[in-house]
Scaffold this active site. Sequence first.
Site, PDB file in Angstrom:
ATOM      1  N   ARG A  62      -3.242 -12.825   2.420  1.00  0.00           N
ATOM      2  CA  ARG A  62      -3.528 -13.947   1.399  1.00  0.00           C
ATOM      3  C   ARG A  62      -2.427 -14.720   0.761  1.00  0.00           C
ATOM      4  O   ARG A  62      -2.397 -15.659   0.590  1.00  0.00           O
ATOM      5  CB  ARG A  62      -4.428 -13.309   0.186  1.00  0.00           C
ATOM      6  N   THR A  63      -1.389 -13.821   0.594  1.00  0.00           N
ATOM      7  CA  THR A  63      -0.205 -14.001  -0.101  1.00  0.00           C
ATOM      8  C   THR A  63       0.556 -15.234   0.740  1.00  0.00           C
ATOM      9  O   THR A  63       0.656 -16.358   0.251  1.00  0.00           O
ATOM     10  CB  THR A  63       0.842 -13.077  -0.658  1.00  0.00           C
ATOM     11  N   LYS A  92      19.592  -6.588  12.582  1.00  0.00           N
ATOM     12  CA  LYS A  92      20.911  -6.345  13.139  1.00  0.00           C
ATOM     13  C   LYS A  92      21.918  -5.612  12.111  1.00  0.00           C
ATOM     14  O   LYS A  92      23.159  -5.520  12.269  1.00  0.00           O
ATOM     15  CB  LYS A  92      21.592  -7.577  13.765  1.00  0.00           C
ATOM     16  N   ARG A 114       8.706 -11.734   0.513  1.00  0.00           N
ATOM     17  CA  ARG A 114       7.921 -10.406   0.388  1.00  0.00           C
ATOM     18  C   ARG A 114       8.960  -9.342   1.084  1.00  0.00           C
ATOM     19  O   ARG A 114       9.294  -9.851   2.139  1.00  0.00           O
ATOM     20  CB  ARG A 114       6.507 -10.407   1.127  1.00  0.00           C
ATOM     21  N   HIS A 144       4.449  -7.678  -8.003  1.00  0.00           N
ATOM     22  CA  HIS A 144       3.693  -8.694  -7.445  1.00  0.00           C
ATOM     23  C   HIS A 144       3.191  -9.912  -8.701  1.00  0.00           C
ATOM     24  O   HIS A 144       1.908  -9.980  -8.693  1.00  0.00           O
ATOM     25  CB  HIS A 144       2.622  -8.304  -6.728  1.00  0.00           C
TER      26      HIS A 144
HETATM   27  C1  NCD Z   1      -1.643  -6.615  -2.257  1.00  0.00           C
HETATM   28  C2  NCD Z   1      -0.242  -6.334  -2.006  1.00  0.00           C
HETATM   29  O1  NCD Z   1       0.256  -6.823  -0.790  1.00  0.00           O
HETATM   30  O2  NCD Z   1       0.530  -5.811  -2.843  1.00  0.00           O
HETATM   31  N1  NCD Z   1      -2.016  -7.637  -1.562  1.00  0.00           N
HETATM   32  C3  NCD Z   1      -2.068  -9.082  -1.813  1.00  0.00           C
HETATM   33  O3  NCD Z   1      -0.957  -9.747  -2.122  1.00  0.00           O
HETATM   34  N2  NCD Z   1      -3.237  -9.489  -2.255  1.00  0.00           N
HETATM   35  C4  NCD Z   1      -2.537  -5.358  -2.329  1.00  0.00           C
HETATM   36  C5  NCD Z   1      -2.335  -4.400  -1.255  1.00  0.00           C
HETATM   37  O4  NCD Z   1      -1.632  -4.451  -0.238  1.00  0.00           O
HETATM   38  O5  NCD Z   1      -2.762  -3.345  -1.360  1.00  0.00           O
END
Ligand code: NCD
Length: 324
Positions: A62-63, A92, A114, A144
């Site tokens: 999703r993100t 590396k 991320r 997040h």
């Molecule tokens: C979450 C995350 O990556 O922290 N997912 C997301 O971005 N919707 C939740 C998770 O991984 O549990």
Amino acid sequence: MRTTIPKHIIRSQDFTPDMIFDLIKLAEVLRVNETTNEGRKFLGTLLSGRRLFADFYEPSTRTRFSFETAALFLGMTKVTTESAGIFSSASKGETLEDSIHALCMYHPDVIVLRHIEDGAAERAALASVNGVHVVNAGDGTGQHPTQALLDVYTIWRELGRLENFTILMGGDLLHGRTVHSLAYLLSRYRDVKMIFMSHPGYQMKQDILDHLDERGIEYEIVTNGEIPIERADVVYWTRDQTERHGSSVHDNHPKLIITPSLMRSAKETMVLMHPLPRVYEIDPRVDSDPRAAYFRQVENGLFMRMAILFSLLGDMDRIPHLRE
Ligand code: NCD
């Protein structure tokens, strides 16, 4: 006067209710435009010529999709990598700082990052040059913040208010970063009570509890017994973050599952949320319950991320009726 959001989006503590409400209003306007062909064309002009880099060192559905889609719908160009930990020079031995510095030399406007390590987004923001914005799309067990912004947007849409409610957060609260960012963000609002349910050893992080104490937020910690669903206006359920601690929380504990029969004890107006991915903690038979908001929450993520990108890079005069 409209508010200005932070240059880098690293932690939810940096957002005030005014900033959040401006983002919500903007997300609503973008959503309306998305419903017509003319509106879609207009959206496509808002950030044309701007560039987004998505640099993902950890899996995401999703993100990453929502940021990339948001960028495309606003007319941006994008360059993305997933599995950056394997396919980039990090494998590396390159430092994150050097990687970010190097990416900035390719002239992005924003880097959405991320990463597996807590604090990585902050380090990236410090390493960023040439005015490039850094957006934290999840850093280890840290935060997040854009998820929390879309979660608050969802609560506003579903519940109709951002104060005076009880939220029950459940799951692996120690390692789950979405609940960390959401607790920080909700601590900004009046009369929000938080109930944290997890197995012993997976409780909400102490620094967040300290923050809630400082702000005088009422909270309760539950580590056994039935899920107190009947007390909640919002339930925010999350998965066991097995990849972060190598074992399952449920090896020694019963699973905490939201089932159709448990939903019968919940308020008629309760809103059931989940950041997804879901593993087993919400029975799929609950999906057809009108209170299950998690797929609407996904859609809200698109509009909130469009609002975030536009707030960072756009010209507010292009959306005149948002001005006061
Ligand atoms: C979450 C995350 O990556 O922290 N997912 C997301 O971005 N919707 C939740 C998770 O991984 O549990």
